[in-house]
Design an enzyme around this catalytic site. Structure first.
Site, PDB file in Angstrom:
ATOM      1  N   LEU A   1       0.834  -1.211   0.000  1.00 30.42           N
ATOM      2  CA  LEU A   1       0.000   0.000   0.000  1.00 30.42           C
ATOM      3  C   LEU A   1       0.868   1.261   0.000  1.00 30.42           C
ATOM      4  CD1 LEU A   1      -2.687   1.553   0.389  1.00 30.42           C
ATOM      5  CD2 LEU A   1      -2.517   1.069   2.822  1.00 30.42           C
ATOM      6  N   TYR A   2       1.850   1.311   0.892  1.00 34.40           N
ATOM      7  CA  TYR A   2       2.656   2.530   1.010  1.00 34.40           C
ATOM      8  C   TYR A   2       3.459   2.785  -0.274  1.00 34.40           C
ATOM      9  CZ  TYR A   2       1.505   2.007   5.961  1.00 34.40           C
ATOM     10  OH  TYR A   2       0.832   1.862   7.140  1.00 34.40           O
ATOM     11  N   ARG A   3       4.028   1.750  -0.839  1.00 38.09           N
ATOM     12  CA  ARG A   3       4.788   1.937  -2.075  1.00 38.09           C
ATOM     13  C   ARG A   3       3.879   2.378  -3.214  1.00 38.09           C
ATOM     14  NH1 ARG A   3       9.583   2.969  -0.043  1.00 38.09           N
ATOM     15  NH2 ARG A   3      10.951   1.172   0.258  1.00 38.09           N
TER      16      ARG A   3
END
Ligand SMILES: CC(C)(COP(=O)(O)OP(=O)(O)OC[C@H]1O[C@@H](n2cnc3c(N)ncnc32)[C@H](O)[C@@H]1OP(=O)(O)O)[C@@H](O)C(=O)NCCC(=O)NCCS
Length: 218
Positions: A178-180
């Protein structure tokens, strides 16, 4: 089952805090009882400047056989908002500041890894700390985490958002994915917080995230 996001207020913490901590312990696979220690900390965070929290709430008919396990289990317990609404995800954070332990740990880590003081000041000057983001395992994999994150960050005035997350081999879990996907980049890797032997990564990105909600859901 329908899912909606709700702003969680500090005044209503007695309603949502317990189910939110339950999601946190389950999603992070922490030992039962961890929530008892975290409750005081989460309550303390509510009074920090810029605190904001968003919850994902599922509305289900008691007979809905497609409801995730957590929903069906919750229906027999009195923690639901009402008998067909239960919390399935939580995100919160606040404005970072130098007197906060997390900020001091980040500064320490950056210093230890050789960053000059002006760079450290720059990174930690004006940011929103994404403190917690969790979706119950039975509801993961449907974009709810991303939805929560977008909503939490919408309208923030800080220049950037920073977070810490456990290091995972090959960054192979939903949080890293998600963060990437949302453009978070490395700020500091393999840092061990005082009192916790596990390595963590600090990630960050500039704000705003995007102008609109990811899937136009409200
Ligand atoms: C990290 C976490 C909050 C992410 O929430 P989530 O709802 O599972 O994740 P996403 O919003 O990214 O969606 C997950 C998947 O659904 C997919 N998806 C996105 N929108 C979708 C939609 N409308 N319908 C179906 N699937 C969708 C995404 O592509 C993603 O696929 P991927 O996992 O293969 O990359 C959640 O997995 C979690 O609680 N993990 C454990 C706790 C944790 O690590 N928290 C973070 C600590 S820092």
């Amino acid at each position: 089952m329908t899912i909606r996001l709700v702003d969680l207020t500090g005044q209503d913490a007695r309603i949502w805090l317990e189910p939110a901590l339950d999601i946190y312990v389950t999603a992070m696979n922490y030992p039962r009882g961890t929530e008892i220690h975290r409750a005081a900390l989460w309550r303390d965070h509510i009074s920090r400047p810029g605190w904001r929290a968003v919850g994902a709430v599922a509305t289900v008919a008691p007979t809905d056989v497609r409801a995730p396990d957590v929903v069906r289990r919750r229906l027999s317990r009195p923690v639901a908002v009402d008998d067909t609404e239960i919390l399935i995800g939580i995100a919160y954070g606040y404005r970072g500041a130098r007197d906060q332990w997390w900020n001091q740990q980040l500064r320490l880590g950056l210093r230890q890894s050789g960053h000059p003081e002006p760079d450290i000041d720059e990174v930690t000057r004006d940011y929103f700390e994404l403190t917690e983001l969790h979706v119950h395992p039975s509801a993961q994999g449907r974009g709810i985490g991303e939805w929560l994150l977008h909503r939490l960050l919408t309208g923030r005035t800080e220049r950037s958002v920073l977070l810490s997350t456990p290091e995972i081999p090959a960054e192979d879990n939903r949080a890293w994915s998600l963060y990437r996907r949302l453009g978070f980049v490395d700020v500091l890797r393999h840092f061990t917080f005082t009192g916790d032997p596990r390595p963590f990564a600090f990630l960050g990105r500039s704000l705003p995230l995007v102008a609109d909600d990811p899937r136009g859901r409200s």
